[in-house]
Motif scaffolding. Sequence first.
Motif, PDB file in Angstrom:
ATOM      1  N   GLU A 113     -10.054  -8.049  -1.046  1.00  0.00           N
ATOM      2  CA  GLU A 113      -9.241  -8.319   0.232  1.00  0.00           C
ATOM      3  C   GLU A 113      -8.865  -6.931   0.839  1.00  0.00           C
ATOM      4  N   PHE A 114      -8.716  -5.764  -0.192  1.00  0.00           N
ATOM      5  CA  PHE A 114      -8.233  -4.434   0.247  1.00  0.00           C
ATOM      6  C   PHE A 114      -9.083  -3.939   1.454  1.00  0.00           C
ATOM      7  N   ILE A 115     -10.343  -3.862   0.871  1.00  0.00           N
ATOM      8  CA  ILE A 115     -11.327  -3.208   1.784  1.00  0.00           C
ATOM      9  C   ILE A 115     -12.132  -4.271   2.727  1.00  0.00           C
ATOM     10  N   ASP A 116     -11.830  -5.716   2.393  1.00  0.00           N
ATOM     11  CA  ASP A 116     -12.683  -6.575   3.362  1.00  0.00           C
ATOM     12  C   ASP A 116     -13.996  -6.657   3.038  1.00  0.00           C
ATOM     13  N   ALA A 117     -14.390  -6.628   1.581  1.00  0.00           N
ATOM     14  CA  ALA A 117     -15.646  -6.765   1.281  1.00  0.00           C
ATOM     15  C   ALA A 117     -15.878  -7.631  -0.066  1.00  0.00           C
TER      16      ALA A 117
ATOM     17  N   ASP B  95      -4.582 -13.923  -6.747  1.00  0.00           N
ATOM     18  CA  ASP B  95      -3.092 -14.001  -6.716  1.00  0.00           C
ATOM     19  C   ASP B  95      -2.600 -12.585  -5.914  1.00  0.00           C
ATOM     20  N   PRO B  96      -1.812 -13.023  -4.813  1.00  0.00           N
ATOM     21  CA  PRO B  96      -1.227 -12.028  -3.831  1.00  0.00           C
ATOM     22  C   PRO B  96      -0.291 -11.361  -4.532  1.00  0.00           C
ATOM     23  N   ALA B  97       0.549 -11.948  -5.243  1.00  0.00           N
ATOM     24  CA  ALA B  97       1.825 -11.513  -5.866  1.00  0.00           C
ATOM     25  C   ALA B  97       1.516 -10.434  -6.759  1.00  0.00           C
ATOM     26  N   SER B  98       0.487 -10.471  -7.701  1.00  0.00           N
ATOM     27  CA  SER B  98       0.141  -9.272  -8.504  1.00  0.00           C
ATOM     28  C   SER B  98      -0.882  -8.650  -7.783  1.00  0.00           C
ATOM     29  N   HIS B  99      -1.523  -8.605  -6.717  1.00  0.00           N
ATOM     30  CA  HIS B  99      -2.394  -8.057  -5.986  1.00  0.00           C
ATOM     31  C   HIS B  99      -3.914  -8.106  -6.848  1.00  0.00           C
ATOM     32  N   ALA B 100      -4.155  -9.354  -7.130  1.00  0.00           N
ATOM     33  CA  ALA B 100      -5.297  -9.657  -8.008  1.00  0.00           C
ATOM     34  C   ALA B 100      -6.348 -10.185  -6.896  1.00  0.00           C
ATOM     35  N   PHE B 101      -7.408  -9.628  -6.991  1.00  0.00           N
ATOM     36  CA  PHE B 101      -8.522 -10.335  -5.995  1.00  0.00           C
ATOM     37  C   PHE B 101      -9.268 -11.613  -6.811  1.00  0.00           C
ATOM     38  N   TYR B 102      -9.991 -12.425  -6.071  1.00  0.00           N
ATOM     39  CA  TYR B 102     -10.692 -13.466  -6.627  1.00  0.00           C
ATOM     40  C   TYR B 102     -11.948 -12.867  -7.517  1.00  0.00           C
TER      41      TYR B 102
END
Length: 196
Positions: free
Chosen positions: A65-69, A40-47
């Motif tokens: 996604e922040f660290i692309d890992a 959820d990009p709106a809440s900055h939640a990663f899968y």
Amino acid sequence: MAVGPHTGRRLILRDSVDNAGIRAFAEAEGWTYQGDIARDPASHAFYEAKWSLPGGLSAHFVADEFIDARYLVVAGDDQARVQEASARVEAALDVWSVADLETNFDVCVYPFEQARSVLLLGAGSPERAVDPVVMRVLEALRHKDPRVRRAAVQAMVYAEWPEYRQPLAELAAHEADPEVLREAEIALRVLAERHE
């Protein structure tokens, strides 16, 4: 990510580890799939996907996604069992060891590579501070490029080590770049909350 009182280090998966390999490992280990949380990009939640493990543990797969890992984290009430399950993951799957993360940091030359390498080092840090990691993160914190300094600050938040509070305070007192300064002030608050 809601986890138990004890968490192992984030086991950062190499690109060679695919989703099928993770599922096969989980099944072989007797893990029970509990479900997932959609990105959820709106809440900055990663899968995130979660399994329950024998012995009252849980395992969380996160596509950060922040660290692309992508990484796995084992959590639970029993620290010895958490460490044992983490060691089994590390032995079975192609995971970045702390030594590999240190070497990766050492060989990066360009600022964008250095920024990502220090983020990975912070995210994959052991549960407790170790000098070789601290030394490299502090080196990045003194880098001339603000992108690398900012990444070092963010790496400190991933690691959550109280040893980073003093260097962050010193950076905040002298940092000229407004983005790095803002990140340092946020990081100081986060570390203070986590180590009260």
